[in-house]
Scaffold this motif. Structure first.
Motif, short mmCIF file in Angstrom:
data_model
loop_
_atom_site.label_atom_id
_atom_site.label_comp_id
_atom_site.label_asym_id
_atom_site.label_seq_id
_atom_site.Cartn_x
_atom_site.Cartn_y
_atom_site.Cartn_z
N LEU A 75 1.35 12.80 -37.13
CA LEU A 75 1.87 11.73 -38.15
C LEU A 75 2.32 12.74 -39.52
CD1 LEU A 75 2.31 8.68 -39.43
CD2 LEU A 75 0.20 8.94 -40.60
N ALA A 76 3.66 12.58 -39.59
CA ALA A 76 4.28 13.06 -40.97
C ALA A 76 4.24 12.25 -42.09
CB ALA A 76 5.42 13.89 -40.51
N VAL A 77 3.93 12.50 -43.15
CA VAL A 77 3.83 11.51 -44.18
C VAL A 77 4.79 12.18 -45.52
CG1 VAL A 77 2.70 10.14 -45.89
CG2 VAL A 77 1.52 10.72 -43.63
N LEU A 127 12.36 14.05 -45.95
CA LEU A 127 11.63 14.27 -44.75
C LEU A 127 12.17 13.71 -43.27
CD1 LEU A 127 9.08 15.64 -43.52
CD2 LEU A 127 7.80 13.68 -43.62
N SER A 128 12.52 12.40 -43.47
CA SER A 128 13.49 11.80 -42.50
C SER A 128 14.65 12.50 -42.13
CB SER A 128 13.52 10.49 -42.48
OG SER A 128 13.54 9.96 -43.74
N ALA A 129 15.22 12.99 -43.08
CA ALA A 129 16.52 13.74 -42.88
C ALA A 129 16.31 15.00 -42.12
CB ALA A 129 17.30 13.95 -44.49
N SER A 130 15.37 15.57 -42.31
CA SER A 130 14.90 16.75 -41.68
C SER A 130 14.94 16.48 -40.16
CB SER A 130 13.86 17.31 -41.96
OG SER A 130 13.51 17.61 -43.31
N TYR A 131 14.79 15.06 -39.72
CA TYR A 131 14.34 14.90 -38.27
C TYR A 131 15.84 13.89 -37.94
CZ TYR A 131 9.56 16.12 -38.83
OH TYR A 131 8.53 16.72 -38.99
N GLU A 132 16.70 13.97 -39.04
CA GLU A 132 18.07 13.18 -38.62
C GLU A 132 17.82 11.70 -38.17
OE1 GLU A 132 20.84 15.40 -36.23
OE2 GLU A 132 20.53 17.15 -37.41
N ILE A 133 16.67 11.18 -38.87
CA ILE A 133 16.43 9.56 -38.71
C ILE A 133 16.72 8.89 -39.84
CG2 ILE A 133 15.17 10.01 -36.74
CD1 ILE A 133 12.71 9.38 -38.61
N PRO A 134 17.31 7.71 -40.02
CA PRO A 134 17.33 7.09 -41.21
C PRO A 134 15.93 7.06 -41.87
CG PRO A 134 18.08 5.48 -39.51
CD PRO A 134 17.44 6.90 -38.85
N GLY A 164 10.06 3.68 -43.60
CA GLY A 164 9.16 3.03 -44.47
C GLY A 164 7.65 3.12 -44.36
N PHE A 165 6.94 2.32 -44.91
CA PHE A 165 5.36 2.32 -44.60
C PHE A 165 4.90 2.32 -43.18
CE2 PHE A 165 0.99 0.81 -45.24
CZ PHE A 165 0.64 1.87 -46.11
N GLU A 166 5.70 1.58 -42.30
CA GLU A 166 5.43 1.49 -40.91
C GLU A 166 5.89 2.69 -40.12
OE1 GLU A 166 3.34 -0.32 -38.29
OE2 GLU A 166 3.43 -1.36 -40.22
N PRO A 167 4.85 3.61 -39.57
CA PRO A 167 5.36 4.68 -38.67
C PRO A 167 6.60 4.49 -37.77
CG PRO A 167 2.90 4.42 -39.03
CD PRO A 167 3.41 3.37 -39.46
N LEU A 173 5.49 12.40 -32.30
CA LEU A 173 5.44 12.80 -33.83
C LEU A 173 5.84 11.52 -34.31
CD1 LEU A 173 5.61 14.31 -36.35
CD2 LEU A 173 7.93 15.15 -35.46
N CYS A 174 5.20 10.93 -35.34
CA CYS A 174 5.86 9.70 -36.22
C CYS A 174 5.76 10.14 -37.61
CB CYS A 174 4.57 8.44 -36.18
SG CYS A 174 4.31 7.68 -34.40
N VAL A 175 6.73 9.40 -38.27
CA VAL A 175 7.08 9.69 -39.62
C VAL A 175 6.88 8.52 -40.29
CG1 VAL A 175 8.55 10.58 -41.24
CG2 VAL A 175 8.86 11.29 -38.92
N MET A 176 6.22 8.32 -41.44
CA MET A 176 6.08 7.35 -42.52
C MET A 176 6.42 7.69 -43.81
SD MET A 176 2.19 6.32 -43.24
CE MET A 176 2.48 5.77 -44.80
N ALA A 177 6.61 7.01 -44.67
CA ALA A 177 6.86 7.10 -46.03
C ALA A 177 5.74 6.21 -46.92
CB ALA A 177 8.33 6.75 -46.59
N MET A 178 5.30 6.90 -47.93
CA MET A 178 4.05 6.17 -48.63
C MET A 178 4.78 5.27 -49.50
SD MET A 178 1.00 5.88 -49.06
CE MET A 178 0.59 7.17 -48.04
N ASP A 179 3.92 4.14 -49.51
CA ASP A 179 4.55 2.86 -50.35
C ASP A 179 3.34 2.60 -51.16
OD1 ASP A 179 4.90 0.43 -51.55
OD2 ASP A 179 6.31 -0.09 -50.08
N THR A 180 2.90 2.78 -52.23
CA THR A 180 1.49 2.47 -52.84
C THR A 180 1.23 0.85 -52.89
OG1 THR A 180 2.51 2.70 -54.97
CG2 THR A 180 1.22 4.15 -54.19
#
Lengths: 316, 386
Positions: free
Chosen positions: A41-43, A51-58, A61-64, A71-78
């Motif tokens: 998981l990359a956060v 970070l998502s641009a590094s994988y060329e994906i839009p 959000g918080f949902e991976p 490999l999953c990517v998520m963005a933190m949202d407090t």
């Protein structure tokens, strides 16, 4: 003594001064670990979408979101993290009560110190503890702000003396402070300010947290193209004696080529001097890894793959 | 308003706020702008860094800049070969000290002051957390500006997206102090009674944070209450100061893709807040000759005539032919690497939304800047007529 191997750890915080390529290194590291067969998981902490641009994906959000099967990517949202926390831990239903919760959250995040940090670190630690992934790679805040985040459980424990949050902060501390589990990766370039800040951060990590430094990645190392004899021959070309030769023998427009060579040589020399200083100050207990400057036309997945490949060689 | 160049801005504005991504020489650029203004244009100039990473002392070559204002020794200018027309001072923001000073200055009495200074929430708030930094930075700027001791203050902001929280801090503070939430929080301190809505909030907060912490919060804001009005007034005054023509904003970046994307974000954010972006400084610009087609042709020609050139070079410089070959190959490779970057960056610069701001491109220097002479050299580029 050198601590546990970087790539064996389950939680890696990648930090560094702005502009040194921290996000690219985090993206490459996550991809490399995923290619080794781990579930990763990359956060992204600051939700800028880099970070998502590094994988060329839009932007995620918080949902991976799955980038590759491993490999999953998520963005933190407090705020989302708080909602999840309330639901999972305190069984407080929040559906339909977003309004009051949002204003309470706004207050809590603005006025009560450390809450944003603990919700961030808490979510990350949760994913590690639940073993939802084999490893979590965090594109962490820059050198100036990472310490507040890593020390958040201890800070909260000082302030909040009873209650569920205090109990939560205990297991988080244990997880963060275990060198077999967690490590900080400092990314730097061999330039003056990034190195100064990296050394300062090493001191602060040591003094203000108990989190282990897993390694330092020196990014953008320039290729060595000249031995001493070539360097002196090239320097001679810039002498007044040889100017006429340069002008008459080299093709028209070659002055830009000569200037590029001079610039590249100078940058290389500055950086290698600084690397010596870094090596000396860091000592033998922290491993240094090197990544070459990538002369690519654009960023994106192609660059991330190259970083992953070089990291695999360095760490392998 | 037409485009004013940076030299004119430095001559006419009272406050210049520098923002931009990290790692592009922002602090150095702020210090260079202040130094060149002091050297060439005169006046009493102050550079204030609110960056918690504390790099101003390094960049200025002056150790030990603290919360107090430090004058830069005029001798340093002389050593750099310049007789300054004005004077230069520097200050760094120490969050905790500034808060303590603020509380001490504005607390209505000794007992309130001590209650606040010893509150655990206060200590934690002022030492560890970023938001408290933003607000106190504005207070400090307002205070320094209000002394009238400086003709120009150049402010360096933190290299993060929340650098712009600094601009919102006054408004947020004013909002916060007049909010219902704060009344809920401090109500128990005043009356011991909780309203219905307040009770619901307190129950949730209690379950999450614990009773003791809530008590600390209540005491803290209760003690601060007598000072709210002052906070709100100063917040509004500083908002006016930032929004009117006394203040100009300068965005600093390099031409790399990530920093420029970040700089674009800053430009948008300034626009949204109705602040005028006055100048854009792009550091570390590679020589434009790298992107010329003549240079590319020359590199191809060197490769095509490699054998002849190697022979000629080995005679001219009295080196082995093998060495001459390697020199030529290295030249072509160095050129081709750097020209990829030069092209990439020229394209990124062309796409940057500069609007009506004035643009300064500063070339890549061979060496990092680490003294006043270096700052002044950069400063000359900043104010050069073009």
């Amino acid at each position: 003594m050198i601590g546990p191997v970087l790539s064996d750890r389950r939680l890696l915080f990648v930090t560094g001064k702005g502009g040194v390529g921290k996000t690219t290194v985090a993206a490459g590291l996550a991809l490399m670990l995923a290619e080794e067969g781990k579930r990763v998981l990359a956060v992204e902490i600051d939700a800028k979408g880099d970070l998502s641009a590094s994988y060329e994906i839009p932007p995620v959000g918080f949902e991976p979101v799955k980038v590759t099967p491993q490999l999953c990517v998520m963005a933190m949202d407090t705020e989302a993290s708080l909602r999840e926390y309330l639901r999972l831990n305190l069984k407080i239903p929040v559906v339909g009560r977003i309004g009051p919760l949002a204003s309470a959250f706004d207050f809590v995040a603005t006025a009560a110190p450390g809450v944003k940090e603990i919700l961030t670190v808490g979510k990350i630690c949760w994913e590690v503890r639940e073993r939802n992934y084999d490893v979590v790679v965090v594109d962490a805040p820059a050198t100036g702000h990472i310490v507040a985040q890593l020390a958040a459980p201890e800070s909260i424990a000082e302030l909040v003396r009873v209650g569920p949050i205090r109990n939560q902060s205990k297991w988080m501390s244990e997880l963060l402070n275990d060198p077999a589990t967690t490590g900080v990766v400092i990314t730097t370039t061999a330039e003056e300010m990034p190195i100064t800040e990296s050394l300062e951060l090493m001191t602060r990590l040591d003094r203000e947290t108990s989190v282990d430094l897993a390694g330092i990645v020196v990014n953008r190392v320039l290729p060595e193209r000249f031995g001493p004899r070539e360097a002196s021959a090239f320097r001679a070309l810039s002498d007044a004696d040889h100017l006429e030769w340069v002008a008459s023998q080299l093709p028209q427009g070659a002055s830009a080529v000569v200037e590029a060579t001079r610039l590249a040589t100078q940058l290389r020399r500055n950086r290698s001097g600084r690397l010596d200083v870094l090596r000396e100050r860091v000592g033998a207990t922290t491993p240094l890894y090197y990544l070459p400057e990538l002369f690519t036309r654009a960023e994106g997945l192609r660059m991330t793959r190259q970083v992953a490949t070089h990291l695999a060689e360095e760490l392998g | 308003m037409g485009t004013l160049d940076l030299a004119t801005l430095l001559e006419t504005k009272e406050i210049i706020i520098t923002c931009g991504p990290g790692g592009v020489g922002k602090t150095t650029t702020a210090a260079a702008a202040a130094a060149i203004a002091a050297a060439r244009q005169g006046g009493r100039v102050l550079v204030l860094t609110v960056d918690p990473a504390r790099r101003l002392a390094d960049a200025l070559g002056v150790a030990g800049i603290g919360n107090d204002v430090v004058s830069v020794d005029p001798v340093l200018f002389s050593q750099a070969g310049v007789e300054p027309r004005g004077s230069l001072s520097a200050a760094m923001l120490d969050t905790k000290k500034s808060w303590d000073e603020l509380i001490t200055r504005h607390a209505p009495n000794e007992a309130t002051k001590n209650r606040i200074l010893t509150n655990p929430l206060y200590t934690s708030l002022t030492t560890r957390f970023v938001q408290s930094h933003d607000y106190i930075a504005m207070e400090r700027l307002y205070e320094l500006h209000g002394t009238g001791e400086w003709d120009l203050i150049v402010v360096d902001t933190p290299p993060t997206r929340n650098a712009l929280d600094f601009l919102d801090a006054p408004a947020r503070m004013a909002d916060f102090f007049s909010s219902r939430l704060l009344r809920w929080l401090t109500m128990p301190a005043r009356s011991g009674l909780l309203g219905l809505a307040s009770r619901g909030f307190a129950q949730v907060a209690d379950r999450i944070l614990g009773r003791q912490f809530l008590a600390d919060i209540t005491e803290f804001f209760g003690s601060l209450e007598s000072m709210y009005e002052g906070f709100v007034e100063r917040s509004q005054a500083v908002s006016r100061l930032l929004g009117d023509e006394r203040t100009a904003f300068m965005v600093v970046s390099s031409s790399e893709l990530v920093p420029l994307r970040e700089a674009t974000f800053f430009v948008d954010q300034l626009q949204q807040r109705n602040f005028t972006l006055a100048a854009v400084v792009l550091n570390r610009v590679l020589p434009s000759s790298l992107a010329d087609s003549a240079a590319a042709d020359a590199a191809s020609a060197i490769t095509a005539e490699r054998d002849a050139l190697a022979e000629a070079l080995s005679k001219e410089c009295d080196v082995d032919q093998a060495v001459a070959y390697r020199v030529l190959d290295a030249m072509v490779e160095s050129y081709s690497d750097l020209s990829v970057i030069a092209h990439r960056e020229a394209l990124a610069r062309a796409n940057f939304p500069i609007g009506t701001a004035s643009l300064v491109e500063v070339p890549l220097f061979d060496e990092d800047i680490h003294d006043l002479a270096g700052l002044l050299r950069l400063g000359e580029y900043l104010i050069a007529k073009r």
